[in-house]
Design a protein around this motif. Structure first.
Motif, mmCIF file in Angstrom:
data_model
loop_
_atom_site.group_PDB
_atom_site.id
_atom_site.type_symbol
_atom_site.label_atom_id
_atom_site.label_comp_id
_atom_site.label_asym_id
_atom_site.label_seq_id
_atom_site.Cartn_x
_atom_site.Cartn_y
_atom_site.Cartn_z
ATOM 1 N N HIS A 1 0.842 -1.202 0.000
ATOM 2 C CA HIS A 1 0.000 0.000 0.000
ATOM 3 C C HIS A 1 0.866 1.237 0.000
ATOM 4 C CE1 HIS A 1 0.845 0.826 4.282
ATOM 5 N NE2 HIS A 1 0.865 -0.491 4.411
ATOM 6 N N SER A 2 0.254 2.345 -0.371
ATOM 7 C CA SER A 2 0.945 3.629 -0.301
ATOM 8 C C SER A 2 1.000 4.060 1.156
ATOM 9 C CB SER A 2 0.168 4.659 -1.117
ATOM 10 O OG SER A 2 0.497 5.960 -0.671
ATOM 11 N N ARG A 3 2.094 4.678 1.547
ATOM 12 C CA ARG A 3 2.167 5.211 2.907
ATOM 13 C C ARG A 3 2.135 6.737 2.888
ATOM 14 N NH1 ARG A 3 6.246 3.996 6.406
ATOM 15 N NH2 ARG A 3 4.972 3.167 8.068
ATOM 16 N N ALA A 4 1.793 7.285 1.735
ATOM 17 C CA ALA A 4 1.780 8.737 1.593
ATOM 18 C C ALA A 4 0.594 9.353 2.339
ATOM 19 C CB ALA A 4 1.720 9.114 0.117
ATOM 20 N N LYS A 5 0.755 10.613 2.652
ATOM 21 C CA LYS A 5 -0.315 11.342 3.338
ATOM 22 C C LYS A 5 -1.301 11.888 2.304
ATOM 23 C CE LYS A 5 0.611 13.340 7.562
ATOM 24 N NZ LYS A 5 1.373 14.299 8.386
ATOM 25 N N TYR A 6 -2.578 11.755 2.590
ATOM 26 C CA TYR A 6 -3.624 12.278 1.724
ATOM 27 C C TYR A 6 -4.429 13.339 2.451
ATOM 28 C CZ TYR A 6 -2.740 8.901 -1.914
ATOM 29 O OH TYR A 6 -2.145 8.217 -2.934
ATOM 30 N N VAL A 7 -4.978 14.285 1.696
ATOM 31 C CA VAL A 7 -5.854 15.293 2.285
ATOM 32 C C VAL A 7 -7.287 14.848 2.050
ATOM 33 C CG1 VAL A 7 -6.571 17.717 2.250
ATOM 34 C CG2 VAL A 7 -4.169 17.121 1.931
ATOM 35 N N LEU A 8 -8.110 15.042 3.070
ATOM 36 C CA LEU A 8 -9.438 14.455 3.090
ATOM 37 C C LEU A 8 -10.513 15.534 3.170
ATOM 38 C CD1 LEU A 8 -10.353 11.483 5.176
ATOM 39 C CD2 LEU A 8 -11.164 13.589 6.118
ATOM 40 N N ASP A 9 -11.627 15.269 2.509
ATOM 41 C CA ASP A 9 -12.783 16.162 2.614
ATOM 42 C C ASP A 9 -14.014 15.315 2.925
ATOM 43 O OD1 ASP A 9 -14.180 18.522 2.619
ATOM 44 O OD2 ASP A 9 -14.238 18.769 0.436
ATOM 45 N N LEU A 10 -14.791 15.728 3.905
ATOM 46 C CA LEU A 10 -16.030 15.026 4.238
ATOM 47 C C LEU A 10 -17.159 15.733 3.498
ATOM 48 C CD1 LEU A 10 -15.378 14.861 8.096
ATOM 49 C CD2 LEU A 10 -14.951 13.057 6.432
ATOM 50 N N THR A 11 -17.790 15.037 2.551
ATOM 51 C CA THR A 11 -18.796 15.673 1.706
ATOM 52 C C THR A 11 -20.080 14.840 1.716
ATOM 53 O OG1 THR A 11 -18.510 14.501 -0.397
ATOM 54 C CG2 THR A 11 -16.845 16.152 0.146
ATOM 55 N N PRO A 12 -21.186 15.420 1.216
ATOM 56 C CA PRO A 12 -22.446 14.663 1.160
ATOM 57 C C PRO A 12 -22.367 13.443 0.228
ATOM 58 C CG PRO A 12 -22.829 17.005 0.816
ATOM 59 C CD PRO A 12 -21.352 16.810 0.787
ATOM 60 N N ILE A 13 -21.319 13.355 -0.603
ATOM 61 C CA ILE A 13 -21.175 12.140 -1.413
ATOM 62 C C ILE A 13 -20.088 11.243 -0.825
ATOM 63 C CG2 ILE A 13 -22.109 13.068 -3.573
ATOM 64 C CD1 ILE A 13 -19.195 13.481 -4.493
ATOM 65 N N ALA B 1 -6.470 30.514 -1.444
ATOM 66 C CA ALA B 1 -5.807 30.009 -2.650
ATOM 67 C C ALA B 1 -4.544 29.237 -2.310
ATOM 68 C CB ALA B 1 -5.489 31.164 -3.590
ATOM 69 N N THR B 2 -4.162 29.226 -1.029
ATOM 70 C CA THR B 2 -3.005 28.418 -0.643
ATOM 71 C C THR B 2 -3.410 26.963 -0.442
ATOM 72 O OG1 THR B 2 -3.408 28.943 1.677
ATOM 73 C CG2 THR B 2 -1.773 30.268 0.531
ATOM 74 N N MET B 3 -4.735 26.710 -0.379
ATOM 75 C CA MET B 3 -5.176 25.341 -0.148
ATOM 76 C C MET B 3 -5.390 24.630 -1.482
ATOM 77 S SD MET B 3 -7.703 26.246 2.970
ATOM 78 C CE MET B 3 -7.823 24.841 4.047
ATOM 79 N N LEU B 4 -4.282 24.349 -2.165
ATOM 80 C CA LEU B 4 -4.385 23.741 -3.490
ATOM 81 C C LEU B 4 -5.038 22.365 -3.431
ATOM 82 C CD1 LEU B 4 -0.897 24.770 -4.909
ATOM 83 C CD2 LEU B 4 -3.121 25.769 -5.463
ATOM 84 N N GLU B 5 -4.802 21.643 -2.351
ATOM 85 C CA GLU B 5 -5.452 20.326 -2.214
ATOM 86 C C GLU B 5 -6.964 20.500 -2.183
ATOM 87 O OE1 GLU B 5 -2.963 21.206 -0.156
ATOM 88 O OE2 GLU B 5 -1.473 19.587 -0.033
ATOM 89 N N ASN B 6 -7.414 21.572 -1.517
ATOM 90 C CA ASN B 6 -8.861 21.795 -1.461
ATOM 91 C C ASN B 6 -9.442 22.086 -2.837
ATOM 92 O OD1 ASN B 6 -9.113 21.221 1.169
ATOM 93 N ND2 ASN B 6 -9.443 23.326 1.871
ATOM 94 N N ILE B 7 -8.676 22.760 -3.682
ATOM 95 C CA ILE B 7 -9.146 22.989 -5.054
ATOM 96 C C ILE B 7 -9.321 21.632 -5.747
ATOM 97 C CG2 ILE B 7 -8.568 23.997 -7.307
ATOM 98 C CD1 ILE B 7 -7.070 26.208 -5.839
ATOM 99 N N MET B 8 -8.339 20.747 -5.576
ATOM 100 C CA MET B 8 -8.449 19.414 -6.197
ATOM 101 C C MET B 8 -9.654 18.658 -5.649
ATOM 102 S SD MET B 8 -4.586 17.955 -6.601
ATOM 103 C CE MET B 8 -3.917 18.122 -4.985
ATOM 104 N N LEU B 9 -9.878 18.790 -4.332
ATOM 105 C CA LEU B 9 -11.007 18.088 -3.712
ATOM 106 C C LEU B 9 -12.342 18.604 -4.242
ATOM 107 C CD1 LEU B 9 -9.639 17.880 -0.055
ATOM 108 C CD2 LEU B 9 -10.353 15.914 -1.433
ATOM 109 N N LYS B 10 -12.453 19.919 -4.436
ATOM 110 C CA LYS B 10 -13.712 20.484 -4.924
ATOM 111 C C LYS B 10 -13.942 20.103 -6.390
ATOM 112 C CE LYS B 10 -14.247 22.396 -0.936
ATOM 113 N NZ LYS B 10 -14.857 21.522 0.087
ATOM 114 N N VAL B 11 -12.860 20.048 -7.161
ATOM 115 C CA VAL B 11 -12.995 19.616 -8.558
ATOM 116 C C VAL B 11 -13.480 18.171 -8.591
ATOM 117 C CG1 VAL B 11 -11.728 19.103 -10.691
ATOM 118 C CG2 VAL B 11 -11.290 21.245 -9.468
#
Ligand SMILES: Nc1ncnc2c1ncn2[C@@H]1O[C@H](COP(=O)(O)OP(=O)(O)OP(=O)(O)O)[C@@H](O)[C@H]1O
Ligand SMILES: [Mg+2]
Lengths: 258, 191
Positions: A233-245, B100-110
């Protein structure tokens, strides 16, 4: 019956390729090369508000949609409150509850039924609890289990030996039943380790670490698979968003570190 | 031929998954908007994800109204409004990114919009502009951002167009765009 077929696949795994339990969170499945190896006991760990409960619930809802029986064992929060959190999800279908595909049980009710009322459980009582949980999983044919949180259960075990005993026995029992489990673990942001007692992380088959990451004044939620037995598996860090989907993940940009 | 025609002609035959840098002077800005939000989407039947960091989405909407462009098929990822100051709520067509510094957030919204939008229609992702994102981010992190986002869009068969305003650009930026884009289009003032 599809269920029987699944058992067969599980008992006869192809060389180097264990049957996978797809989390249903696309990017996480990609990180795990297809999903969590079936039967693994995985610690999902992080400080408060990092999305542990939300992510675990989504894992169960997808499982239920795939036709697997799923159980959420709640130690601290009432099931009604958890259910209310599910309703905004676009992929959530309340017939999953009516058909018994997705079930909620409050852990205190189990304690009560077993007559476990002391503030510290004995080794015998731990066996009693593990057996009871095993029986529930067996009877209800549960394929995915979440315990939220295992840290609260550990409060009542107190010593490292007992925690080790509990998690080892529970993990073994669940794995034998082909049940893939997420144990939610609560840690402080300052903690250097992945679990409150340090023992849980050594025994678990996998660790998914959730966190908050501050960068130049912005706070990001992050997810990282630290270990997962039975798969690369990848051990990289990911950024997460909690969304309605559901949970969405993108790689954390490296140029952005520090 | 005017700038509108030149931009349209150079984009209209591109295959799915193309990643294009548009290098233009600021005078050509309205021409770019006309082509990206109207002419190309109409020609190829596309929905547009418009990542704006130069102006607030509402200002771009005003421009579009002025140019008499319909906007039912345009979705904004807005990094150009100060959310806290204006207290705007995201709606179906505008999603705010706090900074605009939250480039990851732009990717997440796309990613979110890609999943929410009509699956049957093609998509065009437009960045307006790479130079205004460069005010808040180093070129190395911007390159990484473009690399990941563009590859993701390419794999989904979406068209990606990134605008670079010549007066605000640099040799380094131009080189970085060459690295991540399939093609660069130099918008001439008089054609
Ligand atoms: N669909 C959603 N969209 C936006 N925000 C959400 C969504 N679901 C949950 N949240 C927010 O995410 C936060 C954390 O969620 P969650 O309860 O899953 O975290 P947790 O790690 O279990 O926290 P705790 O340690 O307190 O149990 C909550 O504050 C909630 O407001
Ligand atoms: Mg929680």
């Amino acid at each position: 019956m599809p269920e029987e077929k699944q058992e067969k696949v599980f008992s006869l795994p192809k060389k180097g390729q264990r049957n996978r339990c797809k989390t249903g969170i696309d990017t996480l499945d990609a990180i795990l090369n297809g999903g969590i190896p079936r039967g693994n006991t995985v610690l999902i760990t992080g400080s408060c508000g990092t999305g542990k409960t939300t992510t675990s619930l989504e894992f169960l809802v997808h499982g239920a949609l795939y036709g697997e029986n799923c159980l959420f064992l709640s130690v601290t929060e009432a099931s009604e409150k958890l259910l209310a959190n599910l309703i905004p999800y676009e992929f959530f279908d309340d017939s999953l509850l009516k058909r018994g595909k997705l079930m909620f049980i409050d852990m205190p009710a189990i304690y009560e039924r077993l007559g476990l009322q002391k503030s510290e459980f004995s080794f015998e009582e731990i066996d009693l609890l593990v057996d009871a949980l095993g029986d529930i999983v067996k009877e209800l044919k549960i394929k995915r289990l979440v315990i939220d949180s295992v840290t609260s259960v550990c409060f009542q075990l107190k010593t490292e030996e007992k925690i080790r005993d509990f998690i080892l026995k529970l993990g073994k029992k669940l794995s034998d039943l082909g049940c893939t489990s997420l144990l939610v673990s609560e840690i402080l942001p300052s903690d250097a380790r992945y679990s409150t007692y340090g023992v849980e992380e050594a025994i678990a088959d996998g660790i998914i670490l959730m966190g908050n990451y501050e960068r130049r004044g912005d706070l990001l939620r992050t997810l990282q698979v630290v270990k997962m037995r039975g798969t690369t598996h990848s051990r990289a860090k990911y950024v997460l968003d909690l969304t309605p989907i559901g949970v969405l993940l993108v790689p954390m940009l490296k140029g952005g570190g520090e | 031929m005017g700038a509108t025609e030149q931009i349209f002609e150079s984009l209209k035959e591109l295959p799915e998954g193309s990643v294009i840098a548009l290098e233009a002077n600021s005078e050509a800005y309205f021409d770019v908007i006309r082509v990206i939000t109207e002419k190309i989407p109409k020609h190829k039947n596309l929905d547009v994800i418009y990542i704006n960091s130069t102006l607030p989405a509402n200002s771009i909407i005003n421009v579009m109204e002025l140019l008499d462009i319909k906007r039912d098929n345009i979705y904004f990822v807005d990094c150009g409004s100060s959310v806290l100051l204006t207290q705007q709520a995201s709606n179906g067509h505008i999603i705010f990114v706090e900074s605009a510094t939250m480039l990851e957030n732009i990717m997440l919204k796309v990613e979110y919009l890609m999943r929410k939008m009509d699956k049957k229609k093609g998509k065009l992702i437009f960045i307006d502009s790479i130079n205004s994102l460069a005010i808040h981010n180093s070129l190395s992190i911007l390159s990484e951002f473009m690399h990941i986002l563009f590859n993701n869009m390419r794999s989904k068969g979406a068209y990606t167009v990134v605008l670079s305003i010549k007066e605000q650009s640099s040799d380094e930026m131009s080189k970085a765009l060459t690295m991540v884009c399939d093609e660069k289009i130099d918008v001439k003032e008089e054609w």
